[in-house]
Write an enzyme that holds these catalytic residues in place. Structure first.
Site, short mmCIF file in Angstrom:
data_model
loop_
_atom_site.label_atom_id
_atom_site.label_comp_id
_atom_site.label_asym_id
_atom_site.label_seq_id
_atom_site.Cartn_x
_atom_site.Cartn_y
_atom_site.Cartn_z
CB CYS A 1 2.08 -3.16 5.18
SG CYS A 1 0.45 -3.68 5.77
CG HIS B 1 -0.35 0.21 2.52
ND1 HIS B 1 0.05 1.43 3.03
CD2 HIS B 1 -0.07 -0.69 3.51
CE1 HIS B 1 0.54 1.29 4.24
NE2 HIS B 1 0.49 0.01 4.56
#
Length: 223
Positions: free
Chosen positions: A193, A179
């Site tokens: 992440c 992301h």
């Protein structure tokens, strides 16, 4: 001359006015100190590799920063500049070492923890060129091995970490996802992440589909 009428004509003489050209500011002196990645930048830029910043080194590093959009453009061989150097060195063949498995006719999103790079290949063809990323910090490492993209949400908000925005989120393992990030990509680490510059995350969004493979390997520096 028949019928001619002599007429006195007043002629104005134009005198040119000299206007001084605007002063052009001289480039700021490049006076950055020796950076932690001095030798790596010197080698890449074909400078004398001695690990000591000179005026010529500073100017060359600053030109490199300007060419690739590294900020600040100050000639300092810091982490952000080094990370861009790794992208340049990866070039058109980021999988030269063969560490990301090749799957004929299948897309594989490759996450190299050691170099902090991500790219996508279909077979041996690179369909998304390498970009810098920030993976999980010590104790919250991005999990290695095979994964699959299983869910995508362009406007994801973290329900765990203070409602942090996760633009162009593509989840591949539990709560771990590719992301975009609004914070400094070159400091610290994520909560697991694969953080990217928002512009890179937006491009990756258009490349990957649910079901595409993800392969993670290596070790993030500092973990």
């Amino acid at each position: 001359m028949c019928g001619a009428v002599a007429t006195a004509v007043s002629v104005a003489v134009l005198v040119p006015v000299l206007v001084a050209a605007p002063a052009v500011a001289a480039p700021a002196r490049c006076g950055a100190a020796t950076g932690p990645y001095q030798r790596q930048l010197e080698a890449q830029l074909k400078l004398s590799v001695d690990g000591r910043q000179s005026a010529a080194d500073c100017a060359a590093i600053r030109s490199f920063q300007a060419k690739y959009g590294v900020r600040p453009t100050d000639g300092y061989a810091g982490l952000a500049t080094y990370r861009q150097l790794l992208v340049v060195q990866a070039g058109k063949n980021p999988n030269a070492a063969g560490k990301c498995p090749v799957r004929p006719r299948q897309k594989v999103a490759c996450v190299d923890l050691s170099r902090q790079l991500t790219w996508v290949q279909r077979g041996k063809k690179i369909v998304f060129a390498p970009v810098p990323v920030r993976t999980g910090r010590d104790g919250m490492e991005t999990r290695p091995g095979w994964h699959r993209v299983y869910w995508k949400n362009r406007h994801q908000i973290s329900t765990v970490y203070n409602n942090a925005p996760m633009p162009y989120a593509q989840f591949f393992d539990g709560g771990q996802a590719f992301h975009g990030s609004y914070t400094d990509l070159f400091s610290g680490g994520s909560h697991g992440c694969v953080n990217m510059r928002k512009v890179d995350a937006a491009r990756l969004w258009n490349v990957l589909r649910v079901g595409d493979l993800v392969y993670v390997w290596g070790r993030k520096p500092g973990t």
